[in-house]
Design a protein around this motif. Sequence first.
Motif, PDB file in Angstrom:
ATOM      1  N   LYS A 146       3.283  -6.392 -15.273  1.00  0.00           N
ATOM      2  CA  LYS A 146       1.895  -5.966 -15.145  1.00  0.00           C
ATOM      3  C   LYS A 146       1.791  -4.444 -15.107  1.00  0.00           C
ATOM      4  N   ALA A 147       2.718  -3.817 -14.376  1.00  0.00           N
ATOM      5  CA  ALA A 147       2.667  -2.363 -14.237  1.00  0.00           C
ATOM      6  C   ALA A 147       2.898  -1.667 -15.571  1.00  0.00           C
ATOM      7  N   ARG A 148       3.862  -2.122 -16.336  1.00  0.00           N
ATOM      8  CA  ARG A 148       4.150  -1.469 -17.614  1.00  0.00           C
ATOM      9  C   ARG A 148       3.009  -1.674 -18.612  1.00  0.00           C
ATOM     10  N   LYS A 149       2.391  -2.833 -18.543  1.00  0.00           N
ATOM     11  CA  LYS A 149       1.260  -3.102 -19.431  1.00  0.00           C
ATOM     12  C   LYS A 149       0.069  -2.206 -19.064  1.00  0.00           C
ATOM     13  N   MET A 150      -0.106  -1.981 -17.767  1.00  0.00           N
ATOM     14  CA  MET A 150      -1.262  -1.212 -17.295  1.00  0.00           C
ATOM     15  C   MET A 150      -1.021   0.295 -17.346  1.00  0.00           C
ATOM     16  N   LEU A 151       0.211   0.724 -16.973  1.00  0.00           N
ATOM     17  CA  LEU A 151       0.492   2.144 -16.798  1.00  0.00           C
ATOM     18  C   LEU A 151       1.296   2.751 -17.936  1.00  0.00           C
ATOM     19  N   GLY A 152       1.839   1.909 -18.807  1.00  0.00           N
ATOM     20  CA  GLY A 152       2.613   2.421 -19.942  1.00  0.00           C
ATOM     21  C   GLY A 152       4.087   2.110 -19.795  1.00  0.00           C
ATOM     22  N   PRO A 153       4.809   2.019 -20.903  1.00  0.00           N
ATOM     23  CA  PRO A 153       6.209   1.611 -20.860  1.00  0.00           C
ATOM     24  C   PRO A 153       7.156   2.638 -20.261  1.00  0.00           C
ATOM     25  N   ASP A 154       6.747   3.915 -20.206  1.00  0.00           N
ATOM     26  CA  ASP A 154       7.651   4.954 -19.730  1.00  0.00           C
ATOM     27  C   ASP A 154       7.415   5.332 -18.269  1.00  0.00           C
ATOM     28  N   ILE A 155       6.571   4.599 -17.574  1.00  0.00           N
ATOM     29  CA  ILE A 155       6.304   4.912 -16.170  1.00  0.00           C
ATOM     30  C   ILE A 155       7.554   4.647 -15.326  1.00  0.00           C
ATOM     31  N   ASP A 156       7.850   5.547 -14.409  1.00  0.00           N
ATOM     32  CA  ASP A 156       8.997   5.404 -13.503  1.00  0.00           C
ATOM     33  C   ASP A 156       8.581   4.489 -12.356  1.00  0.00           C
ATOM     34  N   LEU A 157       9.193   3.323 -12.264  1.00  0.00           N
ATOM     35  CA  LEU A 157       8.763   2.303 -11.308  1.00  0.00           C
ATOM     36  C   LEU A 157       9.764   2.104 -10.179  1.00  0.00           C
ATOM     37  N   ILE A 158       9.230   1.761  -9.014  1.00  0.00           N
ATOM     38  CA  ILE A 158       9.995   1.144  -7.937  1.00  0.00           C
ATOM     39  C   ILE A 158       9.401  -0.244  -7.764  1.00  0.00           C
ATOM     40  N   VAL A 159      10.167  -1.253  -8.127  1.00  0.00           N
ATOM     41  CA  VAL A 159       9.681  -2.624  -8.012  1.00  0.00           C
ATOM     42  C   VAL A 159      10.103  -3.157  -6.650  1.00  0.00           C
ATOM     43  N   ALA A 160       9.140  -3.335  -5.779  1.00  0.00           N
ATOM     44  CA  ALA A 160       9.415  -3.765  -4.407  1.00  0.00           C
ATOM     45  C   ALA A 160       8.127  -4.305  -3.810  1.00  0.00           C
ATOM     46  N   ASP A 161       8.256  -4.929  -2.648  1.00  0.00           N
ATOM     47  CA  ASP A 161       7.119  -5.514  -1.935  1.00  0.00           C
ATOM     48  C   ASP A 161       7.161  -4.990  -0.511  1.00  0.00           C
ATOM     49  N   ILE A 162       6.137  -4.233  -0.125  1.00  0.00           N
ATOM     50  CA  ILE A 162       6.178  -3.627   1.209  1.00  0.00           C
ATOM     51  C   ILE A 162       6.168  -4.666   2.325  1.00  0.00           C
ATOM     52  N   THR A 163       5.763  -5.878   2.038  1.00  0.00           N
ATOM     53  CA  THR A 163       5.783  -6.922   3.067  1.00  0.00           C
ATOM     54  C   THR A 163       7.189  -7.493   3.261  1.00  0.00           C
ATOM     55  N   LYS A 164       8.126  -7.118   2.378  1.00  0.00           N
ATOM     56  CA  LYS A 164       9.515  -7.591   2.467  1.00  0.00           C
ATOM     57  C   LYS A 164      10.424  -6.375   2.612  1.00  0.00           C
ATOM     58  N   GLU A 165      10.831  -6.106   3.826  1.00  0.00           N
ATOM     59  CA  GLU A 165      11.574  -4.885   4.143  1.00  0.00           C
ATOM     60  C   GLU A 165      12.852  -4.755   3.315  1.00  0.00           C
ATOM     61  N   ASN A 166      13.506  -5.882   3.035  1.00  0.00           N
ATOM     62  CA  ASN A 166      14.788  -5.816   2.326  1.00  0.00           C
ATOM     63  C   ASN A 166      14.641  -5.370   0.872  1.00  0.00           C
ATOM     64  N   THR A 167      13.430  -5.349   0.333  1.00  0.00           N
ATOM     65  CA  THR A 167      13.233  -4.881  -1.045  1.00  0.00           C
ATOM     66  C   THR A 167      13.061  -3.365  -1.112  1.00  0.00           C
ATOM     67  N   LEU A 168      12.853  -2.736   0.025  1.00  0.00           N
ATOM     68  CA  LEU A 168      12.611  -1.289   0.052  1.00  0.00           C
ATOM     69  C   LEU A 168      13.950  -0.562   0.223  1.00  0.00           C
ATOM     70  N   VAL A 169      14.777  -0.625  -0.793  1.00  0.00           N
ATOM     71  CA  VAL A 169      16.117  -0.045  -0.756  1.00  0.00           C
ATOM     72  C   VAL A 169      16.019   1.485  -0.747  1.00  0.00           C
ATOM     73  N   PRO A 170      16.674   2.170   0.220  1.00  0.00           N
ATOM     74  CA  PRO A 170      16.522   3.629   0.337  1.00  0.00           C
ATOM     75  C   PRO A 170      16.819   4.398  -0.942  1.00  0.00           C
ATOM     76  N   GLU A 171      17.820   3.951  -1.715  1.00  0.00           N
ATOM     77  CA  GLU A 171      18.173   4.682  -2.929  1.00  0.00           C
ATOM     78  C   GLU A 171      17.013   4.751  -3.917  1.00  0.00           C
ATOM     79  N   LYS A 172      16.131   3.764  -3.871  1.00  0.00           N
ATOM     80  CA  LYS A 172      14.998   3.756  -4.802  1.00  0.00           C
ATOM     81  C   LYS A 172      14.030   4.913  -4.538  1.00  0.00           C
ATOM     82  N   PHE A 173      14.054   5.432  -3.323  1.00  0.00           N
ATOM     83  CA  PHE A 173      13.071   6.449  -2.925  1.00  0.00           C
ATOM     84  C   PHE A 173      13.661   7.861  -2.966  1.00  0.00           C
ATOM     85  N   LYS A 174      14.839   8.002  -3.569  1.00  0.00           N
ATOM     86  CA  LYS A 174      15.493   9.301  -3.652  1.00  0.00           C
ATOM     87  C   LYS A 174      14.589  10.297  -4.377  1.00  0.00           C
ATOM     88  N   GLY A 175      14.389  11.452  -3.769  1.00  0.00           N
ATOM     89  CA  GLY A 175      13.575  12.493  -4.385  1.00  0.00           C
ATOM     90  C   GLY A 175      12.102  12.420  -4.074  1.00  0.00           C
TER      91      GLY A 175
END
Length: 600
Positions: free
Chosen positions: A162-191
Amino acid sequence: MELSSSLKLSSPLSPSIVNNLQGSSSSYKVKFSNNTSLPKPFLQLDDRGQRLRDQHASHSSVYLRSFRKRVIAKSEGSQGWDIGRFIKTLYFFNGPPSPLKFVSSVFERLTNGPTTEEPLNEMETSGIILVAGATGGVGRRVVDILRSRGLPVKALVRNEEKARKMLGPDIDLIVADITKENTLVPEKFKGVTKVINAVSVIVGPKEGDTPERQKYNQGVRFFEPEIKGDSPELVEYIGMKNLINAVKNGVGLENGKLLFGVGDNTFKDLPWGALDDVVMGGVSESNFIVDLTGGENGGPTGIFKGNVSTTNNGGFTSVRTKNFPEAEDLSAYDGLELRLKGDGLRYKLIVRTSQDWDTVGYTASFDTSPGQWQSVRLPFSSLRPVFRARTKSDAPPFNPASIISLQLMFSKFEYDGKLNPTFKEGPFELPLSTIRAYIQDPVTPRFVHVGSAGVTRPERPGLDLTKQPPAVRLNKELDFILTYKLKGEDLIRESGIPYAIVRPCALTEEPAGADLIFDQGDNITGKVSRDEVARICIAALESPHALNKTFEVKSTVPFSEPFTVDPENPPPEKDYNEYFKNLKDGITGKEALEQSTVSV
């Protein structure tokens, strides 16, 4: 000559290693032939970089005599070299090696100079703005505006397709769910150093909606609403807690990050050890102790103290931490602040980003005022790459995301052949109560949250609910949506992160450009464009006037009148800072709840 290696003194050698090195009872005599070349650090240099003399002439003998806890090296015409203290220094930083390999490696390093350094990592891209809820009505507009301005952005989404269709294919994504803590991997938020959070619980018509959500976009007042998907508690409260924890290290805290010393009624210590000129044959000595009552207000403080001497062409003392178990990421901050009691001397702070013990140290000198507690700020931009008191112009830029160790030094030497103008031989003492990473003033919000007007009203006494928006009237029926939105706001305020909380009134699909009203205290009703809210959030990131403010916003155009813009004659760009300037601290609308009393 100043050695910028990773050494320290604190922990004694194990008895077995001391015995193996010294011998149990006998003494050793080691002779060097005429062809023997001794370690380079023993070739002392004068201040102009000229060789003065070879302390260990090729025809001399060196005697290693074993004493109780000490090994002393003697040569003709020089003061004894404390090999025992030298070995303790190496042992403290490098751990217990086998005695033979230990001695061999030490002399190999000193004879051949530093080993080839592993290349330091280039500074990673920082300053990324994270947009959470990037496929929502406000979130996708924030992404579009940021990208149109050429700013680095990442989109936090649950559905990649859905995100790529809405925001474009080159958008830099973090695919995660804030309601699920284990999906918020620290390395994804580097920078990531700034966040705009547009995540919201999903509300929709009970009878369903079109794929384009046309009913929803008309506003809640046009349909009977219900919660779709996860509950308000899970999204607005637990999800907020998870998101804050995921980004806190990257975006930083307004009051800084404590690395050493007193903070929050605790004392955070570090494993300091001495690294003195004994590593090059000198006799200076220092240590680092904690005085539980010697601080500014009678509390604990660390003390860097010792006695510095130029004997044997020495002239520096220092204390350094062992390498941190994990690198400190201070990319959210602008420098290090030392709280100390000065003595009128000039010291150095050395920061390292490599695990190796003899590598480039990023260094800054600082002066102190005698007898005064003072705060010394050393911006990361002021750190120069130094190796053995020589500037390394070809060194990589300092990377605040990979700090491995810290070192304090008092030295005769400055940089590149210059001398410390305040240097004097003898005892010195520098109380140091804290080392803290800081954010440079003026501080601006690092976490901008899109909330909702009305969050304090469901429990407000004396309020006529019939005149309130549907979400206020239906708070209980909508699983306490506004109650949990307010709880989520409180988590932001309590986090220590520099923030701004934007509470829009009813959101519309109208274009930006209408005149606006900013208010505080959670009293207003009305409508406001999603596009306008997106622009307000981006502007808040750069305004010190928006720092730690909570405010409501609406358009001056009433509900009954649609707002349109003539593409040929668009309204001028707003200076949102003019609105932010009128905001006040500490006003959230909760004041009415806290001041209310219940009659008994």
